[in-house]
Design a protein around this motif. Structure first.
Motif, PDB file in Angstrom:
ATOM      1  N   UNK A 372      -9.671  83.370  36.918  1.00 62.55           N
ATOM      2  CA  UNK A 372     -10.133  83.052  35.565  1.00 62.55           C
ATOM      3  C   UNK A 372     -11.203  84.040  35.106  1.00 62.55           C
ATOM      4  N   UNK A 373     -10.909  85.337  35.315  1.00 62.14           N
ATOM      5  CA  UNK A 373     -11.896  86.374  34.989  1.00 62.14           C
ATOM      6  C   UNK A 373     -12.249  86.412  33.525  1.00 62.14           C
ATOM      7  N   UNK A 374     -11.257  86.223  32.633  1.00 61.67           N
ATOM      8  CA  UNK A 374     -11.540  86.271  31.206  1.00 61.67           C
ATOM      9  C   UNK A 374     -12.449  85.147  30.759  1.00 61.67           C
ATOM     10  N   UNK A 375     -12.185  83.929  31.243  1.00 65.14           N
ATOM     11  CA  UNK A 375     -13.018  82.781  30.881  1.00 65.14           C
ATOM     12  C   UNK A 375     -14.435  82.935  31.436  1.00 65.14           C
ATOM     13  N   UNK A 376     -14.532  83.416  32.676  1.00 65.94           N
ATOM     14  CA  UNK A 376     -15.849  83.626  33.286  1.00 65.94           C
ATOM     15  C   UNK A 376     -16.622  84.714  32.534  1.00 65.94           C
ATOM     16  N   UNK A 377     -15.917  85.771  32.139  1.00 71.63           N
ATOM     17  CA  UNK A 377     -16.573  86.850  31.394  1.00 71.63           C
ATOM     18  C   UNK A 377     -17.113  86.334  30.060  1.00 71.63           C
ATOM     19  N   UNK A 378     -16.363  85.453  29.413  1.00 72.47           N
ATOM     20  CA  UNK A 378     -16.843  84.877  28.159  1.00 72.47           C
ATOM     21  C   UNK A 378     -18.129  84.084  28.371  1.00 72.47           C
ATOM     22  N   UNK A 379     -18.183  83.315  29.445  1.00 72.07           N
ATOM     23  CA  UNK A 379     -19.405  82.555  29.746  1.00 72.07           C
ATOM     24  C   UNK A 379     -20.587  83.488  29.994  1.00 72.07           C
ATOM     25  N   UNK A 380     -20.338  84.590  30.719  1.00 75.92           N
ATOM     26  CA  UNK A 380     -21.417  85.540  30.993  1.00 75.92           C
ATOM     27  C   UNK A 380     -21.890  86.217  29.711  1.00 75.92           C
ATOM     28  N   UNK A 381     -20.943  86.563  28.838  1.00 74.54           N
ATOM     29  CA  UNK A 381     -21.325  87.187  27.558  1.00 74.54           C
ATOM     30  C   UNK A 381     -22.207  86.247  26.745  1.00 74.54           C
ATOM     31  N   UNK A 382     -21.822  84.992  26.686  1.00 77.95           N
ATOM     32  CA  UNK A 382     -22.627  84.024  25.938  1.00 77.95           C
ATOM     33  C   UNK A 382     -24.005  83.845  26.566  1.00 77.95           C
ATOM     34  N   UNK A 383     -24.066  83.863  27.893  1.00 77.02           N
ATOM     35  CA  UNK A 383     -25.360  83.716  28.565  1.00 77.02           C
ATOM     36  C   UNK A 383     -26.269  84.912  28.275  1.00 77.02           C
ATOM     37  N   UNK A 384     -25.719  86.119  28.376  1.00 73.04           N
ATOM     38  CA  UNK A 384     -26.541  87.311  28.108  1.00 73.04           C
ATOM     39  C   UNK A 384     -26.929  87.368  26.631  1.00 73.04           C
ATOM     40  N   UNK A 385     -26.042  86.903  25.766  1.00 69.89           N
ATOM     41  CA  UNK A 385     -26.371  86.823  24.344  1.00 69.89           C
ATOM     42  C   UNK A 385     -27.597  85.923  24.141  1.00 69.89           C
ATOM     43  N   UNK A 386     -27.607  84.778  24.820  1.00 72.81           N
ATOM     44  CA  UNK A 386     -28.759  83.871  24.710  1.00 72.81           C
ATOM     45  C   UNK A 386     -30.032  84.528  25.245  1.00 72.81           C
ATOM     46  N   UNK A 387     -29.907  85.276  26.348  1.00 66.02           N
ATOM     47  CA  UNK A 387     -31.076  85.994  26.888  1.00 66.02           C
ATOM     48  C   UNK A 387     -31.603  87.004  25.874  1.00 66.02           C
ATOM     49  N   UNK A 388     -30.684  87.736  25.240  1.00 62.29           N
ATOM     50  CA  UNK A 388     -31.103  88.770  24.289  1.00 62.29           C
ATOM     51  C   UNK A 388     -31.720  88.157  23.035  1.00 62.29           C
ATOM     52  N   UNK A 389     -31.249  86.986  22.618  1.00 60.69           N
ATOM     53  CA  UNK A 389     -31.846  86.333  21.456  1.00 60.69           C
ATOM     54  C   UNK A 389     -33.275  85.893  21.755  1.00 60.69           C
ATOM     55  N   UNK A 390     -33.480  85.398  22.976  1.00 60.87           N
ATOM     56  CA  UNK A 390     -34.805  84.910  23.343  1.00 60.87           C
ATOM     57  C   UNK A 390     -35.766  86.055  23.650  1.00 60.87           C
ATOM     58  N   UNK A 391     -35.246  87.110  24.268  1.00 61.90           N
ATOM     59  CA  UNK A 391     -36.062  88.268  24.630  1.00 61.90           C
ATOM     60  C   UNK A 391     -35.327  89.528  24.193  1.00 61.90           C
ATOM     61  N   UNK A 392     -35.522  89.967  22.933  1.00 63.24           N
ATOM     62  CA  UNK A 392     -34.735  91.089  22.386  1.00 63.24           C
ATOM     63  C   UNK A 392     -34.881  92.392  23.172  1.00 63.24           C
ATOM     64  N   UNK A 393     -35.947  92.530  23.947  1.00 60.28           N
ATOM     65  CA  UNK A 393     -36.151  93.803  24.643  1.00 60.28           C
ATOM     66  C   UNK A 393     -35.090  94.084  25.698  1.00 60.28           C
ATOM     67  N   UNK A 394     -34.336  93.067  26.127  1.00 56.61           N
ATOM     68  CA  UNK A 394     -33.316  93.304  27.154  1.00 56.61           C
ATOM     69  C   UNK A 394     -31.975  93.694  26.548  1.00 56.61           C
ATOM     70  N   UNK A 395     -31.873  93.651  25.217  1.00 52.07           N
ATOM     71  CA  UNK A 395     -30.581  93.918  24.583  1.00 52.07           C
ATOM     72  C   UNK A 395     -30.097  95.336  24.841  1.00 52.07           C
ATOM     73  N   UNK A 396     -31.044  96.307  24.841  1.00 53.86           N
ATOM     74  CA  UNK A 396     -30.648  97.709  24.987  1.00 53.86           C
ATOM     75  C   UNK A 396     -29.926  97.963  26.301  1.00 53.86           C
ATOM     76  N   UNK A 397     -30.232  97.178  27.321  1.00 49.85           N
ATOM     77  CA  UNK A 397     -29.651  97.436  28.643  1.00 49.85           C
ATOM     78  C   UNK A 397     -28.248  96.873  28.798  1.00 49.85           C
ATOM     79  N   UNK A 398     -27.805  96.036  27.843  1.00 48.17           N
ATOM     80  CA  UNK A 398     -26.506  95.388  28.024  1.00 48.17           C
ATOM     81  C   UNK A 398     -25.519  95.657  26.897  1.00 48.17           C
ATOM     82  N   UNK A 399     -26.027  96.031  25.719  1.00 47.64           N
ATOM     83  CA  UNK A 399     -25.131  96.096  24.570  1.00 47.64           C
ATOM     84  C   UNK A 399     -24.040  97.151  24.751  1.00 47.64           C
TER      85      UNK A 399
END
Length: 953
Positions: A372-399
């Motif tokens: 279920x790699x696609x479903x797991x990847x979607x969960x990870x994307x949403x999690x990192x999105x939440x991290x970047x919203x809370x702490x914008x300084x980490x966005x540059x390393x993942x976008x």
């Protein structure tokens, strides 16, 4: 089944001839024949037959049989047979005949016979039968075999806890304590310890403290009993030596048994608030999380960690990385719980480490063997999105890493990525240039229509320099391929103008026959493909095929995407006009855009595709053509500024709502100003360990901040009392209903309002819906004008409005027949099981399309204001409005809103309200409920039907 028992065997109702056959076989048969006859007799008894004349036959011909199987069946028969007179309640005289046989069994040379007889005595409650057997039971405490000693201790414990047990074995605690001191068998020691725990707690405490240094060496059965004792002792009032017991629990955290370690961690958290103790419990849970392979165990441990996070967040922050290791589990539910927990524990100190770990997990999902790699990847994307919203300084390393997944075959994951990019490019101006360049480079890899729409909008809004605008226009043209989209041959057949290089449109259309809900809550028929992805044969036709993704999607009939292409091309031409000094180049770009739009319109009105262009898309493209031919400054301002400003306002409002929710959660209840507070610095610290000092400080802090205050208001309990009978009935009954997730507890108060004694009074209950009665309440004898508390437990298995109904049956001395009082029905409210929750708009739409059960309720209310009616429905249904307040502002006579709630069983409840104010001022419209199960859709619809009119009804 007619009565409670420890054994249930299905058997058809018997006949007198069958009873005679059993009697004959018991009198003349050998061992196997008697065993078969006893089995049939027991089955008949369990299914309601009385067989009154069989008992004497059993006493004469079965008690003397030496067959062990027959002796075992005899004990089951004696357990099942009625031992008391139904009229008087006294023990039957013939029951005395079995005492000698039981005494012989207790003195048998065979340890198996002794053990099963002692186990049978644990289920015997008649003092008249037990009293002659007490000396033989006590003698078995000294038996050489542990099997016998183990059950002898159980029998003594059970007998001592009977109402007259202290008279039957007055010195039981002393005997058991002596046996415990010399016993070596683990199960026997546990039985002895549990007996002291239940009946002589001080003796159990003394034994525990005497052996405190050796508790870690005890068998796991005894360690579990010790943890139960510590819980019970430390919760008693006035206990000041809690630190001694906590030390024992901490020593057991390194026990080899996982069950003991888990129980110790739970006990430690419940007994102490000291940071040292909580940290030890958290580390223990994390170790169990990584060592246990059972997914159910992992989910339970994660629930415990969630509870710790609620009350001890600062301690849980330190174990975030340990929790993250549980992402190695392939189970989706475990991964989701882990990510939810970690996102709640983000701090500026650990966010970079967390994001780095999640990035590694994203890279791992690219491997083909990941389940279920696609479903797991979607969960990870949403999690990192939440991290970047809370702490914008980490966005540059993942976008930039994420933009590689814009062409992900999993459309949901790709859409989450493009939404993440859209938000980051607005909130991080420094990244705009690099994001635009990367998006231009990867645009040809996008295969999903929704992702293309969002990517085109990003290109049109944030391409500001001359090179960016020209590259964006060039990329769109390349993706569309050569024009026109089709040609008409001499034979009159429509053919693709780029037949040699155009990929075969082997699209996967994910559409539904059910109507689609639009953004305003209204319905529309899905005529075009909702999602299209190019399959492998299309991509295999050459590099040109892989770069013409927009052409393939439009040729599959996606005219909504075609309208989006026209709008964003118009926007790019307007931006080019601002940054390009050469009018010739601007006119050339404008002409190219017009040619594309006209070609799309021509394609839409031709017979080349099975479905013509829809009116909305046609009007939108024509509007773009007119504007490029006759541009105006006011309209240009709308195109270039207002769109982005709306997006900025949406983000700001979303951030504001999330901030307000966090503030509301952070508020805690405070204690009354006159509550007692112990000041730490004025306390005596003599002889206290560091752990005891920390625990005392934390208790004081909890008292000061009101965390010891009970959540339930005692005044509200009166509202939960239901009257079950009338005041004129001979038996008055009322019930206090307590609903706690999967359990319903009925505390029924029964009052005898007559001058007679009521015998065999029984509360008979039955349920309708997904409710199940756990056990049948027993019979009672009620004196004149006296009362009795009867408790009934009911299990709940799903969110559905259930009904509990029943009656009270009793007998009186002067009436031969049984009297019945019918009780009022108890309706279990669905509101006790659902709570407000939030979900993304995309997730709401996906669930709305997937769920099969819909309940449509027409609006019928005296309320005349749309927003007032919406608030009334929200309050009545205990749901949360997902539609932002800005979308509900203004007075237009229409209102559409989406509501969402989640049940304690994990079920989703979706509601869409679409209402309109009529000319006479009344509201009309529909409320639609969708869910995965029928129960929640019907129950919620019934609730709305009852409550929607307004007022207290």
């Amino acid at each position: 089944m007619e009565k409670p028992c420890t054994l249930v065997v299905h058997f058809d109702k018997g006949s007198p001839s069958m009873a005679n056959e059993i009697k004959a076989e018991l009198e003349s048969g050998d061992g196997p024949t008697k065993a078969d006859a006893m089995r049939r007799a027991i089955s008949l008894l369990l299914n309601g037959e009385s067989l009154p004349h069989l008992f004497i036959t059993v006493v004469r011909y079965v008690q003397s049989c030496d067959d062990h199987a027959v002796q075992k069946l005899l004990l089951i028969y004696l357990e099942t047979v009625e031992k008391r007179d139904a009229a008087t309640g006294k023990i039957l005289p013939e029951m005395i005949l079995i005492c000698q046989n039981l005494r012989n069994n207790l003195q048998s040379p065979n340890e198996y016979i002794r053990g099963v007889t002692l186990r049978f005595l644990c289920r015997l409650t008649e003092p008249e039968l037990l009293e002659p057997l007490v000396p033989s039971i006590l003698a078995n405490l000294e038996h050489r075999h542990q099997f016998v000693r183990r059950h002898a201790l159980s029998a003594i414990s059970t007998i001592y806890q009977l109402p007259q047990g202290d008279q039957l074995i007055p010195d039981a605690p002393e005997l058991v304590e002596r046996a415990l001191a010399s016993e070596q068998d683990a199960a026997a020691r546990r039985n002895a310890f549990l007996m002291l725990l239940a009946s002589a707690q001080e003796r159990a405490v003394a034994y525990l403290l005497t052996n405190a240094d050796r508790v870690a060496e005890w068998p796991d059965l005894l360690q579990m009993a010790a943890v139960d004792l510590i819980r019970k002792v430390c919760r008693s009032k006035g206990r000041v030596d809690k630190g001694r017991y906590i030390k024992i629990i901490i020593s057991l955290l390194s026990a080899p048994s996982s069950a003991v370690v888990y129980e110790c961690a739970g006990a430690l958290v419940s007994l102490s608030s000291a940071p040292t103790a909580v940290r030890a419990a958290a580390n223990t849970y994390c170790q169990l999380l990584s060592s246990q392979s059972d997914n159910n165990v992992k989910l339970i441990i994660l629930d415990r960690l969630h509870e710790l996070r609620t009350s001890h967040r600062e301690v849980m922050v330190d174990v975030v990385m340990d929790v993250l290791r549980a992402l190695g589990s392939p189970n989706v539910d475990v991964r989701k719980k882990v990510l939810d927990l970690v996102l709640d524990l983000l701090t500026p100190r650990n966010v970079e480490e967390v994001v780095l770990y999640l990035k590694k997990e994203v890279v791992k999902t690219q491997a083909a063997e990941v389940e279920k790699g696609g479903e797991y990847r979607q969960m990870l994307v949403q999690a990192i999105h939440a991290c970047a919203k809370k702490y914008p300084e980490v966005a540059a390393s993942v976008v930039h890493l994420f933009m590689d997944f814009l062409g992900d075959p999993n459309v949901a994951a790709a859409y989450d990525v493009v939404l993440f990019v859209r938000e980051i490019i607005e909130t991080n101006p420094k990244l705009r240039v690099s994001i635009i360049q990367r998006l231009i480079d990867t645009f040809s890899q996008i295969r999903a229509s929704r992702v293309c729409n969002c990517a085109l909008w990003i290109l049109a809004e944030y391409s500001l320099s001359l090179s960016e605008v020209e590259s964006a226009i060039s990329t769109i043209k390349q993706s569309l391929g050569d024009l026109p989209f089709f040609t008409v041959s001499e034979e009159g057949e429509s053919t693709d103008s780029n037949k040699q290089s155009q990929p075969v449109v082997n699209s996967v259309t994910v559409s539904s026959r059910r109507p689609a809900v639009l953004a305003d809550g209204t319905y529309a028929t899905q005529s075009a493909a909702t999602e299209t992805a190019i399959s492998a044969p299309a991509a295999a036709l050459g590099s040109l095929a892989s770069s013409q993704n927009l052409r393939s999607l439009i040729l599959s009939g996606d005219f909504f995407l075609a309208a989006s292409v026209a709008c964003n091309l118009t926007k790019l031409v307007l931006r080019l006009e601002e940054v390009q000094p050469s009018k010739v180049e601007v006119n050339k770009a404008s002409t190219g855009a017009l040619l594309i739009m006209v070609s799309i319109l021509e394609l839409g009105q031709s017979s080349y595709l099975p479905h013509p262009i829809d009116n909305d898309s046609f009007d939108r493209i024509v509007l773009c053509v007119r504007f490029l031919c006759n541009p105006g400054d006011d309209v240009k301002k709308v195109w270039l500024q207002s769109c982005r400003q709306s997006f900025i306002n949406m983000l700001a409002e979303k951030q504001f709502r999330e901030t307000e929710e966090m503030k509301a959660k952070a508020q805690i209840s405070h204690a009354q100003p006159d509550d007692l507070i112990d000041f730490y610095h004025l306390k005596s610290r003599k002889g206290m360990s560091q752990l005891e000092l920390e625990d005392a400080v934390q208790d004081d802090l909890k008292a000061a901040t009101g965390q010891f205050t009970k959540d339930a208001d005692d005044n509200n309990k009166l509202n939960r009392i239901l009257q079950l009978t009338g005041f004129s009935d001979p038996v008055y009954a009322e019930a206090f209903v307590t609903v706690h997730h999967y359990d319903i507890v009925l505390d029924v108060t029964v009052i005898n309002r007559t001058k007679e004694t009521l015998q065999n009074l029984c509360l008979e209950l039955a349920t309708m819906g997904d409710l199940k009665l756990v056990d049948r309440p027993q019979n009672y004898t009620l004196a004149p004008e006296s009362s009795k508390q009867i408790r009934a437990n009911i299990k709940v298995s799903s969110t559905e409005t259930g009904v509990i109904f029943g009656n009270i049956v009793y007998e009186t001395s002067n009436v031969m027949e049984r009297s019945v009082v019918v009780l009022n029905d108890i309706h279990i409210d669905i509101m006790d099981y659902i709570s407000p929750a939030t979900c993304a708009d995309v997730a709401f739409r996906n669930m709305w399309a997937e769920f099969e059960w819909e309940n449509k309720v027409a609006v019928n209310t005296v309320i005349q204001d749309e927003k007032e009616f919406l608030n009334h429905i929200i309050k009545s249904t205990n749901m949360k409005c997902l539609t932002p307040p800005s979308a509900l502002d203004g007075e237009c006579g229409f209102l559409a809103a989406n509501l969402y709630a989640k049940s304690v069983f994990g079920e989703d409840a979706l509601v869409n309200i679409s209402i309109e104010k009529q000319a006479d001022g009344k509201l009309s419209g529909y409320i639609r409920i969708r869910s995965k199960t029928q129960g929640i859709a019907l129950s919620l619809g019934d609730k709305i039907t009852l409550k929607q009119k307004g007022g207290s009804s």
